[in-house]
Scaffold this active site. Structure first.
Site, PDB file in Angstrom:
ATOM      1  CB  THR A   2      -5.665   0.107  17.252  1.00 18.04           C
ATOM      2  OG1 THR A   2      -4.677   0.812  18.038  1.00 18.04           O
ATOM      3  CG2 THR A   2      -5.919  -1.369  17.886  1.00 18.04           C
ATOM      4  CG  HIS A   3      -6.755   4.453  16.470  1.00 21.22           C
ATOM      5  ND1 HIS A   3      -7.940   5.156  16.604  1.00 21.22           N
ATOM      6  CD2 HIS A   3      -6.687   3.499  17.751  1.00 21.22           C
ATOM      7  CE1 HIS A   3      -8.466   4.768  17.770  1.00 21.22           C
ATOM      8  NE2 HIS A   3      -7.908   3.988  18.334  1.00 21.22           N
ATOM      9  CB  SER A  48       3.016   1.438 -14.105  1.00 22.22           C
ATOM     10  OG  SER A  48       3.231   2.639 -14.784  1.00 22.22           O
ATOM     11  CE  LYS A  89       3.030   2.254  -8.689  1.00 26.59           C
ATOM     12  NZ  LYS A  89       2.240   3.599  -8.972  1.00 26.59           N
ATOM     13  CD  GLU A  94      -5.149  -0.652  -6.859  1.00 26.35           C
ATOM     14  OE1 GLU A  94      -5.247   0.360  -7.065  1.00 26.35           O
ATOM     15  OE2 GLU A  94      -4.384  -1.320  -7.565  1.00 26.35           O
TER      16      GLU A  94
END
Ligand code: ARG
Length: 468
Positions: free
Chosen positions: A154-155, A276, A282, A289
């Protein structure tokens, strides 16, 4: 030649006319337009408005047009204003004057509403099918995870231990609501608009109840003025798509975070990641996304459509033509996002020890407080005592697992010899009692319920829903 040239002295100015041409996109409604016209011709024939021979000629003509359009999509082309004009032109080319009788008592205003309702009815099940496949992937992952543990948040701060399966099923739950929302949009589109005419109704004795049944509608619209201006079913569809995209976006966000170096609970398959051009190390979650990014597009279509509707006076207005590109784009966006998300989720692997080690430590504090409460201490007092223990452990760089029995008892004489064993992630999940909780038995039952639901909503065979 347009369907309305009779009233005008001059040819339309291309600058104005071309602006209103919708054939470039409403050709996706070809199938539905012919289906609607076949039923309309039959209804005109049944009430004696069309001679038997004309009705028969129209039927044969439309059937051959449908057959040709299905066989060869490049057939659906020309300088026509819209799909309705195209079908009528082809019909007249094939059967002559009888074709000119098809539009008797009918308006394109109701025709286009009908077409879009039919379109949604045949295309929505494809989106629902893609949802079912994604939900199945989540259920499969939940099953594969067994009793593996991870932290819940949470948060975006560690909260309490949960089963990895419980986390997977949380996303399945949201997607099941999307399935139901799409179903509701389909029901909203399930009303026959024919018989509304341009706006006031039709003067021909059409049996609309029969026509509704013939086209598979369960009801008839209530009011012809409303029918010519109503596109609420489009708004509902766009909302259902937007909310499904919002869910996919949140799924994307969770897995972007949890597959990153900082968490590393799951591993993206090489097949669903990208590299990448500069940084050799990467492994990027591009598909996720892009799903997150495309959500803006779906919400934009909904917002745009509501904005179009809000200024319209009653009855048909040409602004309504904007409905189609919104529907097609939203549909395409959700369909491709579901496919991409499925590709990622179905190939995900779990780093069980990394996830489990993040689920132990200080996030057991609530369970330690519950231990004291169950043994009679008021919860507020227990919260305070455990808070003080946490403060000390943080200062010393330790967690509950390093406490000696003596230290437990120093913290409170409510702690018995079993205190150290009680403060583990597995004990924590087993301590949960409710059906919606992460208790392993509850999660097992939830998985079974999800499988039952999947079985109930999955048709044995996915029917071909025709071209766009
Ligand atoms: N292309 C139009 C639309 O999408 C069809 C209806 C045209 N009706 C009219 N009165 N111009 O809404």
């Amino acid at each position: 030649m347009t369907l309305w040239s009779g009233r005008f002295d001059t040819e339309p100015d291309p600058a104005a006319f071309d602006f209103g041409v919708s054939f470039g996109f409403d050709r996706a409604l070809f199938e539905d337009d012919v289906t609607g016209s076949l039923a309309w011709a039959e209804a005109l024939g049944a009430c004696g408005v069309l001679a038997k021979e004309d009705a028969a000629a129209i039927r044969k003509g439309l059937e051959s047009i449908l057959e040709e359009g299905r066989r060869d999509p490049s057939f659906i082309a020309g300088a026509d204003e819209d799909i309705h004009s195209f079908v009528e032109r082809k019909l007249v080319e094939r059967i002559g004057d009888a074709g000119r009788r098809l539009h008797t008592g009918r308006s394109r205003n109701e025709q286009v509403s009908l077409d879009l309702r039919l379109y949604l009815r045949r295309r929505l099940p494809l989106l629902q099918h893609a949802l079912v496949q994604l939900i199945t992937a989540f259920a499969d992952q939940a099953e594969g995870a067994g009793e593996a543990l991870m932290p819940s948040y949470t948060h975006l701060r560690r909260a309490q231990p949960v089963l990895v399966a419980h986390f997977f099923l949380s996303h399945a739950s949201a997607l099941r609501r999307d399935f139901e929302k799409l179903e509701a949009a389909r029901m909203e589109a399930d009303a026959l608009p024919l018989g509304s005419g341009a706006v006031a109704g039709t003067s021909y004795p059409i049996d609309t109840a029969l026509l509704a049944r013939r086209l598979g509608f369960s009801r008839i619209v209530r009011n012809s003025i409303d029918a010519s201006s109503d596109r609420d079913f489009v708004a509902s569809f766009l909302f259902a798509v937007s909310l499904a995209m919002v869910h996919l976006s949140r799924i994307a966000e969770d897995f972007i975070i949890f597959t990153g170096e900082e968490h590393g609970f799951f591993e993206l398959a090489d097949a669903s990641a990208t590299g990448s051009s500069m940084m050799p190390q990467k492994k990027n979650p591009d598909p996720l996304e892009l799903v997150r990014g495309k959500t803006g597009r779906a919400i934009g279509r909904l917002t745009g459509w509501l904005t179009t509707l809000k200024g319209l006076p009653g009855g048909y207005n040409k602004d309504l033509q904007e409905d189609k590109e919104a529907v097609f784009d939203a549909e395409r966006t959700l369909a491709s996002s579901l496919t991409a998300t499925h590709a990622v989720i179905s190939r995900l692997t779990l780093h069980a020890s990394k996830a489990a080690s993040a689920a132990s430590g200080l996030l057991l504090a609530t369970d330690v407080a519950d231990y004291l409460t169950i043994r009679g201490m008021p919860f507020r007092r227990a919260h305070e005592i455990v808070g003080a223990m946490v403060r000390r452990l943080i200062a010393e760089g330790r967690d509950f697992s390093s406490l000696t029995l003596k230290e437990w008892k120093e913290a409170s004489d409510f702690f018995g010899d079993d205190a150290p064993q009680a403060a583990t992630a597995l004990e924590s999940v087993y301590a949960k009692r409710t059906s919606q909780s992460t208790n392993p038995d509850a999660v097992h039952a939830a998985l079974r319920e999800c499988r039952d639901w999947l079985e109930a909503v999955t048709p044995t065979k996915v029917p071909d829903r025709g071209p766009r």
